[in-house]
Design a protein around this motif. Sequence first.
Motif, PDB file in Angstrom:
ATOM      1  N   GLY A 168       2.879   9.136   6.185  1.00 58.52           N
ATOM      2  CA  GLY A 168       3.130   7.904   5.533  1.00 58.52           C
ATOM      3  C   GLY A 168       2.365   7.124   4.766  1.00 58.52           C
ATOM      4  N   ILE A 169       1.011   7.392   5.078  1.00 59.56           N
ATOM      5  CA  ILE A 169      -0.172   6.648   4.307  1.00 59.56           C
ATOM      6  C   ILE A 169      -0.013   7.175   3.080  1.00 59.56           C
ATOM      7  CG2 ILE A 169      -2.579   6.188   4.106  1.00 59.56           C
ATOM      8  CD1 ILE A 169      -2.592   5.916   7.176  1.00 59.56           C
ATOM      9  N   ARG A 170      -0.002   8.603   2.899  1.00 56.90           N
ATOM     10  CA  ARG A 170      -0.153   9.178   1.477  1.00 56.90           C
ATOM     11  C   ARG A 170       1.305   8.815   0.549  1.00 56.90           C
ATOM     12  NH1 ARG A 170      -1.668  13.819   5.133  1.00 56.90           N
ATOM     13  NH2 ARG A 170      -3.989  14.116   5.195  1.00 56.90           N
ATOM     14  N   GLN A 171       2.115   8.991   1.271  1.00 54.80           N
ATOM     15  CA  GLN A 171       3.287   8.512   0.445  1.00 54.80           C
ATOM     16  C   GLN A 171       3.310   7.034  -0.077  1.00 54.80           C
ATOM     17  OE1 GLN A 171       7.026   8.574   2.871  1.00 54.80           O
ATOM     18  NE2 GLN A 171       8.310   7.871   1.228  1.00 54.80           N
TER      19      GLN A 171
ATOM     20  N   PRO B  19       1.948   2.113  18.565  1.00 57.58           N
ATOM     21  CA  PRO B  19       0.869   2.120  17.825  1.00 57.58           C
ATOM     22  C   PRO B  19       0.765   2.703  16.432  1.00 57.58           C
ATOM     23  CG  PRO B  19       0.944   3.960  19.535  1.00 57.58           C
ATOM     24  CD  PRO B  19       2.223   3.137  19.756  1.00 57.58           C
ATOM     25  N   ASN B  20       1.852   3.337  16.038  1.00 59.06           N
ATOM     26  CA  ASN B  20       1.949   3.827  14.456  1.00 59.06           C
ATOM     27  C   ASN B  20       2.023   2.664  13.799  1.00 59.06           C
ATOM     28  OD1 ASN B  20       4.919   3.541  15.601  1.00 59.06           O
ATOM     29  ND2 ASN B  20       5.264   3.666  13.474  1.00 59.06           N
ATOM     30  N   VAL B  21       2.366   1.399  14.336  1.00 59.61           N
ATOM     31  CA  VAL B  21       2.625   0.255  13.350  1.00 59.61           C
ATOM     32  C   VAL B  21       1.097  -0.009  12.726  1.00 59.61           C
ATOM     33  CG1 VAL B  21       2.939  -2.326  13.555  1.00 59.61           C
ATOM     34  CG2 VAL B  21       4.569  -0.659  14.545  1.00 59.61           C
ATOM     35  N   THR B  22      -0.011   0.283  13.574  1.00 61.42           N
ATOM     36  CA  THR B  22      -1.395  -0.017  13.240  1.00 61.42           C
ATOM     37  C   THR B  22      -1.729   0.716  12.115  1.00 61.42           C
ATOM     38  OG1 THR B  22      -1.974  -0.198  15.357  1.00 61.42           O
ATOM     39  CG2 THR B  22      -3.734   0.197  14.037  1.00 61.42           C
ATOM     40  N   ALA B  23      -1.288   1.994  11.702  1.00 59.42           N
ATOM     41  CA  ALA B  23      -1.634   2.749  10.738  1.00 59.42           C
ATOM     42  C   ALA B  23      -0.617   2.314   9.469  1.00 59.42           C
ATOM     43  CB  ALA B  23      -1.138   4.301  10.762  1.00 59.42           C
ATOM     44  N   ASP B  24       0.398   2.071   9.858  1.00 60.28           N
ATOM     45  CA  ASP B  24       1.610   1.633   8.789  1.00 60.28           C
ATOM     46  C   ASP B  24       1.090   0.343   8.214  1.00 60.28           C
ATOM     47  OD1 ASP B  24       3.086   3.931   9.380  1.00 60.28           O
ATOM     48  OD2 ASP B  24       4.846   3.088  10.343  1.00 60.28           O
ATOM     49  N   ALA B  25       0.771  -0.364   8.859  1.00 61.53           N
ATOM     50  CA  ALA B  25       0.740  -1.881   8.521  1.00 61.53           C
ATOM     51  C   ALA B  25      -0.519  -1.901   7.723  1.00 61.53           C
ATOM     52  CB  ALA B  25       0.633  -2.884   9.651  1.00 61.53           C
ATOM     53  N   SER B  26      -1.584  -1.353   8.242  1.00 61.41           N
ATOM     54  CA  SER B  26      -2.914  -1.265   7.499  1.00 61.41           C
ATOM     55  C   SER B  26      -3.012  -0.973   6.289  1.00 61.41           C
ATOM     56  CB  SER B  26      -3.818  -0.239   8.246  1.00 61.41           C
ATOM     57  OG  SER B  26      -4.024  -1.013   9.416  1.00 61.41           O
TER      58      SER B  26
ATOM     59  N   THR C 298      18.104   1.954   9.009  1.00 55.18           N
ATOM     60  CA  THR C 298      17.261   0.966   8.464  1.00 55.18           C
ATOM     61  C   THR C 298      15.897   1.154   8.988  1.00 55.18           C
ATOM     62  OG1 THR C 298      19.187  -0.531   9.042  1.00 55.18           O
ATOM     63  CG2 THR C 298      17.156  -1.696   8.694  1.00 55.18           C
ATOM     64  N   ASP C 299      15.073   1.436   8.093  1.00 53.80           N
ATOM     65  CA  ASP C 299      13.664   1.888   8.407  1.00 53.80           C
ATOM     66  C   ASP C 299      13.066   1.880   6.981  1.00 53.80           C
ATOM     67  OD1 ASP C 299      11.582   4.463   8.436  1.00 53.80           O
ATOM     68  OD2 ASP C 299      11.842   3.566  10.251  1.00 53.80           O
ATOM     69  N   GLY C 300      11.852   1.483   6.780  1.00 51.51           N
ATOM     70  CA  GLY C 300      11.305   1.194   5.813  1.00 51.51           C
ATOM     71  C   GLY C 300      11.003   2.685   4.906  1.00 51.51           C
ATOM     72  N   GLU C 301      10.515   3.503   5.766  1.00 47.44           N
ATOM     73  CA  GLU C 301      10.408   4.984   5.290  1.00 47.44           C
ATOM     74  C   GLU C 301      11.278   5.623   4.846  1.00 47.44           C
ATOM     75  OE1 GLU C 301       7.995   9.084   6.744  1.00 47.44           O
ATOM     76  OE2 GLU C 301       8.215   7.511   8.045  1.00 47.44           O
ATOM     77  N   VAL C 302      12.589   5.542   5.644  1.00 50.31           N
ATOM     78  CA  VAL C 302      13.851   6.184   5.105  1.00 50.31           C
ATOM     79  C   VAL C 302      14.459   5.465   3.845  1.00 50.31           C
ATOM     80  CG1 VAL C 302      16.061   6.365   5.719  1.00 50.31           C
ATOM     81  CG2 VAL C 302      14.774   6.657   7.503  1.00 50.31           C
ATOM     82  N   PHE C 303      13.884   4.192   3.811  1.00 52.36           N
ATOM     83  CA  PHE C 303      14.580   3.557   2.440  1.00 52.36           C
ATOM     84  C   PHE C 303      13.686   3.731   1.336  1.00 52.36           C
ATOM     85  CE2 PHE C 303      16.931  -0.603   4.017  1.00 52.36           C
ATOM     86  CZ  PHE C 303      17.813   0.275   4.551  1.00 52.36           C
ATOM     87  N   GLY C 304      12.520   4.598   1.492  1.00 54.73           N
ATOM     88  CA  GLY C 304      11.703   5.025   0.390  1.00 54.73           C
ATOM     89  C   GLY C 304      10.444   4.192   0.331  1.00 54.73           C
ATOM     90  N   PHE C 305      10.161   3.170   1.282  1.00 55.09           N
ATOM     91  CA  PHE C 305       9.074   2.316   1.213  1.00 55.09           C
ATOM     92  C   PHE C 305       7.640   2.791   1.712  1.00 55.09           C
ATOM     93  CE2 PHE C 305      12.376  -1.272   1.651  1.00 55.09           C
ATOM     94  CZ  PHE C 305      12.554  -1.099   0.457  1.00 55.09           C
ATOM     95  N   GLY C 306       7.871   4.179   2.259  1.00 56.37           N
ATOM     96  CA  GLY C 306       6.639   4.768   2.920  1.00 56.37           C
ATOM     97  C   GLY C 306       6.125   4.216   4.378  1.00 56.37           C
ATOM     98  N   GLY C 307       7.057   3.339   4.670  1.00 53.46           N
ATOM     99  CA  GLY C 307       6.648   2.636   5.929  1.00 53.46           C
ATOM    100  C   GLY C 307       7.254   1.187   5.876  1.00 53.46           C
ATOM    101  N   GLU C 308       6.903   0.517   6.837  1.00 52.67           N
ATOM    102  CA  GLU C 308       7.348  -0.821   6.692  1.00 52.67           C
ATOM    103  C   GLU C 308       6.355  -1.719   7.792  1.00 52.67           C
ATOM    104  OE1 GLU C 308      10.432  -1.161  10.393  1.00 52.67           O
ATOM    105  OE2 GLU C 308      11.094  -0.364   8.648  1.00 52.67           O
ATOM    106  N   ILE C 309       6.208  -2.972   7.111  1.00 48.93           N
ATOM    107  CA  ILE C 309       5.501  -4.052   8.001  1.00 48.93           C
ATOM    108  C   ILE C 309       6.275  -4.641   9.142  1.00 48.93           C
ATOM    109  CG2 ILE C 309       5.862  -6.155   6.721  1.00 48.93           C
ATOM    110  CD1 ILE C 309       2.627  -4.734   7.290  1.00 48.93           C
ATOM    111  N   GLY C 310       7.579  -4.373   8.811  1.00 50.67           N
ATOM    112  CA  GLY C 310       8.790  -4.998   9.701  1.00 50.67           C
ATOM    113  C   GLY C 310       9.754  -5.123   9.070  1.00 50.67           C
TER     114      GLY C 310
END
Length: 419
Positions: free
Chosen positions: A85-88, A129-136, A375-387
């Motif tokens: 996700g970080i690389r994306q 805990p994956n939020v820690t990496a995604d959000a950062s 409904t998910d940031g990664e699925v929508f193509g955002f590479g993750g989500e802050i919320g």
Amino acid sequence: MTEISQKMLTLGQKAKEASKVLAHASAKEKNQALHAMADALIDQQDKIIAANIKDQEIARDNGLEEHMIERLTLNEDRVGGMADGIRQIAAFSDPVAKTDDEWVIENGLRISKRRVPLGVIGIIYESRPNVTADASALCLKSGNATILRGGKEALNSNLAIEKALKDGLTKSDIPSEAVQVIPDSDRKYSNELMRMNEYLDCLIPRGSHGLIQAVVQNANVPVIQTGDGNDHLYIEKSADLDMAKNILINAKTQRPSTCNTIETLVIDEEFAGLHLAEILQPLKDLKVELRGDKKAQTLDSDIQAATEEDWSEEYLALILAVKVVSSYEEAVEHINTYTTNHSEAIVTSNYKVAQDFMNDIDASSVYVNASTRFTDGEVFGFGGEIGISTQKLHARGPMGVDALTSYKYTIQGNGQIRE
């Protein structure tokens, strides 16, 4: 000043200084930092998983329910997913200094609307805990420093992830203070974070309804409200039976502990009279507990009586409320009454009904003939989500890097003065 206040002041000062560096960092510098963070997660995955196992053991000893422990759990695949996700996110175009619009007015002034970072973003979250990496990663890509306060149940995991991310940052030109996890689960730290308006530009709560409301009601820092998910699936009378059944099963059981899982089935009484027992049987086989209104109970004796609280409850478990309605209008009224404005869906083969539903339903994400689980940031193509924002100001829905920027106007002239 208390010891906690002093510690939080230090975190705030370091974050503010890091945000100044990030605001001027090039896309190349940020991307190099992100790749270094991802590599460090993989290099330290054994330590991260060991810390997570310790969190799981403590959680079970404290009686945390299994569906919440599932949200907490990390393994090699999930750590790998965090790194991917970080690389994306690194591969995305840089949102900072992007020009949204530009025009020249009558007197020759050139006005540009440009994207800028928010500055320092505070995030309070629970369990995952994956939020820690995604959000950062999302904050760093958008030029923001971040202070993270995770839940007590994931403290060891979050600190292990933070160490990996910081170790990665030491191999880049971005200061390691761009990412900071509050190293204590005492709620007093959260209370201090909510009042750090001198250092925080934005605060984002992510978790239970209680957590979100506590932040919204007590913070004096600007808050982006993410929502709990009391999501609905409406099966309209023209729905295809197999499609309705498959979407219902997926939307309820694929991962019940998530906020994009449905909690209520709203079903047309004509369709229910023909097919309710058939579409509910697979859920019963999967041990889903059913609670419904009198019409639903009449059609299926396995359905328990629903209370008023059931219509507004986010179960995050294998429990489903069932509401039988006599019209489209009744379905929309029920959904808009109890929705948390997160994700809502309809199954229908009627084009006009589909279009009306997308217009009539007040939610951040509205689906036609598809599961709410997307409904998910990664699925929508955002590479993750802050919320997933359920409010309407600034950002709505899954929040990627663009949602973590604001804008400013730059005006270029050649000596114009206003008369």
